[in-house]
Write a protein that holds these residues in place. Structure first.
Motif, PDB file in Angstrom:
ATOM      1  N   ALA A  49      19.113   8.903   9.077  1.00 51.35           N
ATOM      2  CA  ALA A  49      18.600   9.283   7.758  1.00 51.35           C
ATOM      3  C   ALA A  49      18.320  10.782   7.753  1.00 51.35           C
ATOM      4  CB  ALA A  49      17.338   8.490   7.435  1.00 51.35           C
ATOM      5  N   PRO A  50      19.338  11.618   7.542  1.00 53.11           N
ATOM      6  CA  PRO A  50      19.174  13.077   7.638  1.00 53.11           C
ATOM      7  C   PRO A  50      18.084  13.638   6.724  1.00 53.11           C
ATOM      8  CG  PRO A  50      21.506  12.483   7.542  1.00 53.11           C
ATOM      9  CD  PRO A  50      20.728  11.228   7.268  1.00 53.11           C
ATOM     10  N   GLU A  51      17.813  12.984   5.606  1.00 55.33           N
ATOM     11  CA  GLU A  51      16.789  13.469   4.677  1.00 55.33           C
ATOM     12  C   GLU A  51      15.393  12.965   5.027  1.00 55.33           C
ATOM     13  OE1 GLU A  51      17.613  15.722   2.394  1.00 55.33           O
ATOM     14  OE2 GLU A  51      19.626  15.562   3.272  1.00 55.33           O
ATOM     15  N   GLY A  52      15.283  12.192   6.110  1.00 56.10           N
ATOM     16  CA  GLY A  52      13.995  11.625   6.471  1.00 56.10           C
ATOM     17  C   GLY A  52      13.780  10.263   5.835  1.00 56.10           C
ATOM     18  N   VAL A  53      12.536   9.788   5.850  1.00 51.17           N
ATOM     19  CA  VAL A  53      12.224   8.460   5.332  1.00 51.17           C
ATOM     20  C   VAL A  53      11.177   8.563   4.213  1.00 51.17           C
ATOM     21  CG1 VAL A  53      12.767   7.383   7.542  1.00 51.17           C
ATOM     22  CG2 VAL A  53      10.399   8.035   7.051  1.00 51.17           C
ATOM     23  N   ASP A  54      11.088   7.489   3.424  1.00 50.60           N
ATOM     24  CA  ASP A  54      10.149   7.477   2.297  1.00 50.60           C
ATOM     25  C   ASP A  54       8.801   6.876   2.669  1.00 50.60           C
ATOM     26  OD1 ASP A  54      12.018   8.394   0.109  1.00 50.60           O
ATOM     27  OD2 ASP A  54      13.113   6.633   0.833  1.00 50.60           O
ATOM     28  N   ALA A  55       8.774   6.003   3.685  1.00 53.40           N
ATOM     29  CA  ALA A  55       7.527   5.352   4.086  1.00 53.40           C
ATOM     30  C   ALA A  55       7.595   5.022   5.566  1.00 53.40           C
ATOM     31  CB  ALA A  55       7.289   4.088   3.269  1.00 53.40           C
TER      32      ALA A  55
ATOM     33  N   ARG B 164       0.838  -1.204   0.000  1.00 53.56           N
ATOM     34  CA  ARG B 164       0.000   0.000   0.000  1.00 53.56           C
ATOM     35  C   ARG B 164       0.874   1.256   0.000  1.00 53.56           C
ATOM     36  NH1 ARG B 164      -5.207   0.968   2.198  1.00 53.56           N
ATOM     37  NH2 ARG B 164      -5.556  -1.259   1.831  1.00 53.56           N
ATOM     38  N   ALA B 165       2.029   1.186   0.647  1.00 58.08           N
ATOM     39  CA  ALA B 165       2.947   2.330   0.703  1.00 58.08           C
ATOM     40  C   ALA B 165       3.892   2.394  -0.491  1.00 58.08           C
ATOM     41  CB  ALA B 165       3.761   2.276   1.995  1.00 58.08           C
ATOM     42  N   ARG B 166       3.725   1.452  -1.420  1.00 58.68           N
ATOM     43  CA  ARG B 166       4.510   1.435  -2.660  1.00 58.68           C
ATOM     44  C   ARG B 166       6.013   1.352  -2.385  1.00 58.68           C
ATOM     45  NH1 ARG B 166       1.380   5.747  -2.492  1.00 58.68           N
ATOM     46  NH2 ARG B 166       3.060   7.272  -2.771  1.00 58.68           N
ATOM     47  N   VAL B 167       6.374   0.549  -1.416  1.00 62.56           N
ATOM     48  CA  VAL B 167       7.779   0.427  -1.042  1.00 62.56           C
ATOM     49  C   VAL B 167       8.537  -0.372  -2.094  1.00 62.56           C
ATOM     50  CG1 VAL B 167       9.375  -0.606   0.637  1.00 62.56           C
ATOM     51  CG2 VAL B 167       7.364   0.671   1.418  1.00 62.56           C
ATOM     52  N   GLY B 168       9.701   0.150  -2.469  1.00 63.33           N
ATOM     53  CA  GLY B 168      10.515  -0.526  -3.469  1.00 63.33           C
ATOM     54  C   GLY B 168      11.995  -0.271  -3.254  1.00 63.33           C
ATOM     55  N   SER B 169      12.769  -0.660  -4.233  1.00 63.51           N
ATOM     56  CA  SER B 169      14.221  -0.558  -4.146  1.00 63.51           C
ATOM     57  C   SER B 169      14.654   0.887  -3.947  1.00 63.51           C
ATOM     58  CB  SER B 169      14.841  -1.118  -5.426  1.00 63.51           C
ATOM     59  OG  SER B 169      16.243  -1.037  -5.381  1.00 63.51           O
ATOM     60  N   GLY B 170      15.573   1.088  -3.007  1.00 64.91           N
ATOM     61  CA  GLY B 170      16.117   2.409  -2.734  1.00 64.91           C
ATOM     62  C   GLY B 170      15.370   3.208  -1.697  1.00 64.91           C
TER      63      GLY B 170
ATOM     64  N   ILE C  81      10.483  -8.415   4.738  1.00 63.02           N
ATOM     65  CA  ILE C  81       9.865  -8.221   3.420  1.00 63.02           C
ATOM     66  C   ILE C  81      10.361  -6.930   2.776  1.00 63.02           C
ATOM     67  CG2 ILE C  81       7.687  -7.873   2.200  1.00 63.02           C
ATOM     68  CD1 ILE C  81       6.391  -9.624   4.435  1.00 63.02           C
ATOM     69  N   ALA C  82      10.496  -5.874   3.586  1.00 57.67           N
ATOM     70  CA  ALA C  82      11.014  -4.610   3.053  1.00 57.67           C
ATOM     71  C   ALA C  82      12.426  -4.788   2.501  1.00 57.67           C
ATOM     72  CB  ALA C  82      10.995  -3.534   4.134  1.00 57.67           C
ATOM     73  N   ARG C  83      13.224  -5.594   3.182  1.00 60.41           N
ATOM     74  CA  ARG C  83      14.575  -5.854   2.696  1.00 60.41           C
ATOM     75  C   ARG C  83      14.538  -6.633   1.376  1.00 60.41           C
ATOM     76  NH1 ARG C  83      18.549  -3.430   3.327  1.00 60.41           N
ATOM     77  NH2 ARG C  83      20.019  -5.148   3.670  1.00 60.41           N
ATOM     78  N   VAL C  84      13.614  -7.597   1.272  1.00 60.98           N
ATOM     79  CA  VAL C  84      13.451  -8.331   0.013  1.00 60.98           C
ATOM     80  C   VAL C  84      13.080  -7.378  -1.116  1.00 60.98           C
ATOM     81  CG1 VAL C  84      12.054 -10.057  -1.190  1.00 60.98           C
ATOM     82  CG2 VAL C  84      12.853 -10.513   1.130  1.00 60.98           C
ATOM     83  N   LEU C  85      12.261  -6.373  -0.799  1.00 58.57           N
ATOM     84  CA  LEU C  85      11.832  -5.398  -1.801  1.00 58.57           C
ATOM     85  C   LEU C  85      12.938  -4.400  -2.153  1.00 58.57           C
ATOM     86  CD1 LEU C  85       8.237  -4.639  -0.442  1.00 58.57           C
ATOM     87  CD2 LEU C  85       8.851  -6.044  -2.420  1.00 58.57           C
ATOM     88  N   GLY C  86      14.060  -4.478  -1.452  1.00 56.39           N
ATOM     89  CA  GLY C  86      15.195  -3.616  -1.767  1.00 56.39           C
ATOM     90  C   GLY C  86      15.276  -2.352  -0.947  1.00 56.39           C
ATOM     91  N   ALA C  87      14.505  -2.257   0.127  1.00 58.00           N
ATOM     92  CA  ALA C  87      14.479  -1.044   0.942  1.00 58.00           C
ATOM     93  C   ALA C  87      15.486  -1.109   2.090  1.00 58.00           C
ATOM     94  CB  ALA C  87      13.077  -0.827   1.503  1.00 58.00           C
ATOM     95  N   ARG C  88      15.861   0.045   2.554  1.00 57.32           N
ATOM     96  CA  ARG C  88      16.617   0.189   3.799  1.00 57.32           C
ATOM     97  C   ARG C  88      15.595   0.317   4.924  1.00 57.32           C
ATOM     98  NH1 ARG C  88      19.685   5.762   5.668  1.00 57.32           N
ATOM     99  NH2 ARG C  88      20.596   4.976   7.619  1.00 57.32           N
ATOM    100  N   VAL C  89      15.847  -0.338   6.057  1.00 58.38           N
ATOM    101  CA  VAL C  89      14.865  -0.360   7.140  1.00 58.38           C
ATOM    102  C   VAL C  89      15.463   0.201   8.425  1.00 58.38           C
ATOM    103  CG1 VAL C  89      13.341  -1.773   8.554  1.00 58.38           C
ATOM    104  CG2 VAL C  89      13.718  -2.373   6.160  1.00 58.38           C
ATOM    105  N   ILE C  90      14.753   1.160   9.008  1.00 60.60           N
ATOM    106  CA  ILE C  90      15.027   1.639  10.359  1.00 60.60           C
ATOM    107  C   ILE C  90      13.859   1.162  11.220  1.00 60.60           C
ATOM    108  CG2 ILE C  90      15.331   3.669  11.838  1.00 60.60           C
ATOM    109  CD1 ILE C  90      16.355   5.147   9.322  1.00 60.60           C
TER     110      ILE C  90
END
Length: 306
Positions: free
Chosen positions: A207-213, A140-146, A165-174
């Motif tokens: 993550a100084p620029e914030g997060v994507d999701a 739903r949050a459209r999480v993907g690589s990067g 799952i987020a790691r499988v999708l290519g995301a960095r996770v905090i």
């Protein structure tokens, strides 16, 4: 058949081991001989009457929606399965009564999928509700690589799946968690931070620029704390805080989905998804399983063996 059930809304103290009639198997359903059933917070919240405004309920009420077991019979027009097939699923019916804390449960084919071959019965029973919730939230949050994703309650049942799952999708996770769970989160591939006051500053240190999701799997103001960290608020997902929609986010209620169960099974069989079982209890000790789950400090999943 033997089942754990309640004769009225109540607590763990009201659970009883009962002898109940065998489930009827309607067209499009299979009868599953239950090997294991997952325990989730929604089970005891529902039994306390917390979902009464949302869901039709009948008594005696057998809790439980997560199941792993063997097909024992098939209803009319079920080409998908045969007797002896091993399955797992999120067996949430259209009304609440005939759950999975039982020796047998009938379930529509739209609620189940083949059991992942690499998982034990207990591990498979721990996947459906929590795994589907995490997967559907990330989609739903459209999480993907990067992407950089902030996951609240990352060491819990849903959060543990969300990280992987987020790691499988290519995301960095905090991931937020108490300090005792930080090594566990690192083992899943997340960068841990302590929740509570000052969270936004701690996340910005990483993550100084914030997060994507943002995935809010706990409530308690977690989504609101995350607002300064994200630009596109439509990518904030909460399963515990309906007010998130007032900020532009989504309040997600997990749905049964065979295709998603198959996808989770593929991840598990590829070694991308590890299921941590905190405790196993025999069916007769369901009340003890609830009391442990109610403490809110479970790492991974609690399951019942039947």
């Amino acid at each position: 058949m033997k089942a754990i059930a309640l004769n009225k809304y109540g607590t763990a103290d009201d659970l009883e081991l009962m002898e109940l009639p065998e489930p009827k198997v309607m067209p499009g359903e299979v009868l599953i001989r239950v090997k294991a059933a997952g325990v989730n917070p929604v089970d005891w919240k529902l039994a306390a009457g917390g979902l009464d405004p949302l869901m039709e309920t009948a008594f005696p009420l057998v809790p439980g929606w997560d199941v792993a077991g063997v097909v024992e019979a098939v209803g009319v027009d079920v080409p998908e399965y045969e007797v002896g097939d091993e399955v797992y699923g999120y067996a949430r019916k259209d009304w609440v009564q005939l759950g999975t804390y039982a020796e047998r449960v009938a379930a529509s084919v739209r609620l189940i999928a083949p059991k992942p071959a690499s998982l034990s019965w207990q591990e498979a029973a721990g996947v459906p509700l929590a795994g589907l919730t995490a997967l559907q939230s990330l989609k739903r949050a459209r999480v993907g690589s990067g992407d950089t994703v902030l996951i609240h309650a990352a060491a819990g049942g849903v959060g543990s799946f969300g990280v992987q799952i987020a790691r499988v999708l290519g995301a960095r996770v905090i991931g937020t968690a108490s300090e005792r769970n930080h090594d566990y989160l690192r083992s899943l591939g997340a960068e841990p931070v302590v929740y509570g006051d000052g969270l936004a500053d701690r996340v910005r240190d990483l993550a100084p620029e914030g997060v994507d999701a943002v995935m809010d799997f706990v409530g308690d103001g977690a989504a609101e704390q995350s607002l300064p960290l994200i630009g596109d608020r439509s990518r904030i997902i909460s399963i515990a805080d309906p007010t998130v929609v007032e900020h532009g986010g989504h309040n997600l209620w997990v749905r049964p989905d065979t295709a998603d169960l198959v996808e989770l099974g593929r991840m598990a069989d590829k070694g991308e998804l590890k299921i941590h079982i905190e405790r196993e209890f025999p069916l007769e000790q369901a009340a003890d399983a609830w009391r442990l789950n109610e403490e809110g400090r479970t790492r991974g999943k609690i399951v019942l063996t039947v």
